[in-house]
Every structure is written in C-alpha cells, then in structure tokens.
Scaffold this motif. Structure first.
Motif: not given
Length: 145
Positions: A7-26, A28-36
């Motif tokens: 629930p702490n992960n941000p929603p996808c800025p591309h499609c608005g889907h709420k199912h995002t998961v952490r996807n490493g760092r680039k 030093g900054r956190q990256r997320w990937v949208c499952r939608g």
C-alpha cells in the motif's frame, strides 16, 4: 510466485494502476514497475526534476538564488552552473508552476509576494531566453570605466 503490491507503493503515473512493485534502484533512487501496463518509473517522473542529473537540492538552491537576486548571471557565478542550464531549469519549473508554487510556499515558507516576484521573473527571463537575448552584452566590460 507473484509479488504482492504494497500500500506504500505509488500508483502508476502512466495508466493509474495501483498494483506496482519495487524494481531495484538506479543512481540511488528507487524504481517501480507497474503490473498493469508493464512500464517502469521513478520518483521524479512527471516532475521538473525528471531526467536531471543534478541533485534536487542544487536545483532548488539555484532557483532560489535567481528569485532572491533577480539575475541568472548572479546565480551562475554563485552556483557554478551555466547560465543556459539555470534557464532550462526555470523553463521546466514554469511548466510545473502549480506544484512548484505549493513547494515554495510549504517547504521554503515564502510569502505570496516573493512567489509572485519569482514567477514574474521566470516569465520575463523565459521570453528573453526564447528570443535569444539571454545575456546583456557590453554592460560590464573591464575597459569601459
């Protein structure tokens, strides 16, 4: 096994889907990937800081100097960043005026008068930069005194 969304992960800025998961760092900054939609994003996507290599604190310091001094040249001398770079940051800030205004008022505790002066300077400087009249020539030459 599929990862569960937090629930702490941000929603996808591309499609608005709420199912995002952490996807490493680039860098030093956190990256997320949208499952939608399958696209990845970082914390600065959709902000004036997106794809900048300069730390946000330095950008904020340069823009604050421009606002307080009223001069891109003064900000260039103090920060060491090029005049054109600071001008590009100003144009990016103008594209996100609403969010920048909220940050200036909330985080830097600036008055409405200071914020209005900042935006009028950005408008004037942006017009000069677009017209190719970025620097005034001939006003501070050593031999003119």
């Amino acid at each position: 096994m599929a990862r569960r969304p937090s629930p702490n992960n941000p929603p996808c800025p591309h499609c608005g889907h709420k199912h995002t998961v952490r996807n490493g760092r680039k860098d030093g900054r956190q990256r997320w990937v949208c499952r939608g939609c399958g696209r990845s994003f970082g914390p600065t996507f959709g902000t004036p800081l997106y794809r900048l290599r300069t730390p946000p604190a330095e950008v904020a310091r340069a823009l604050l100097l421009v606002m307080r001094r009223g001069s891109l040249s003064a900000a260039e001398e103090i920060t060491g960043h090029k005049y054109e770079t600071i001008g590009r940051w100003l144009r990016r800030a103008a594209d996100h005026a609403e969010a920048i205004t909220q940050a200036l008022v909330r985080e830097l505790q600036l008055s409405q008068l200071e914020v209005d002066a900042f935006w009028s300077f950005v408008k004037k400087s942006g017009a000069r930069l677009e017209a190719g009249q970025a620097r005034r020539t001939g006003w501070a030459r050593a031999g003119d005194a």
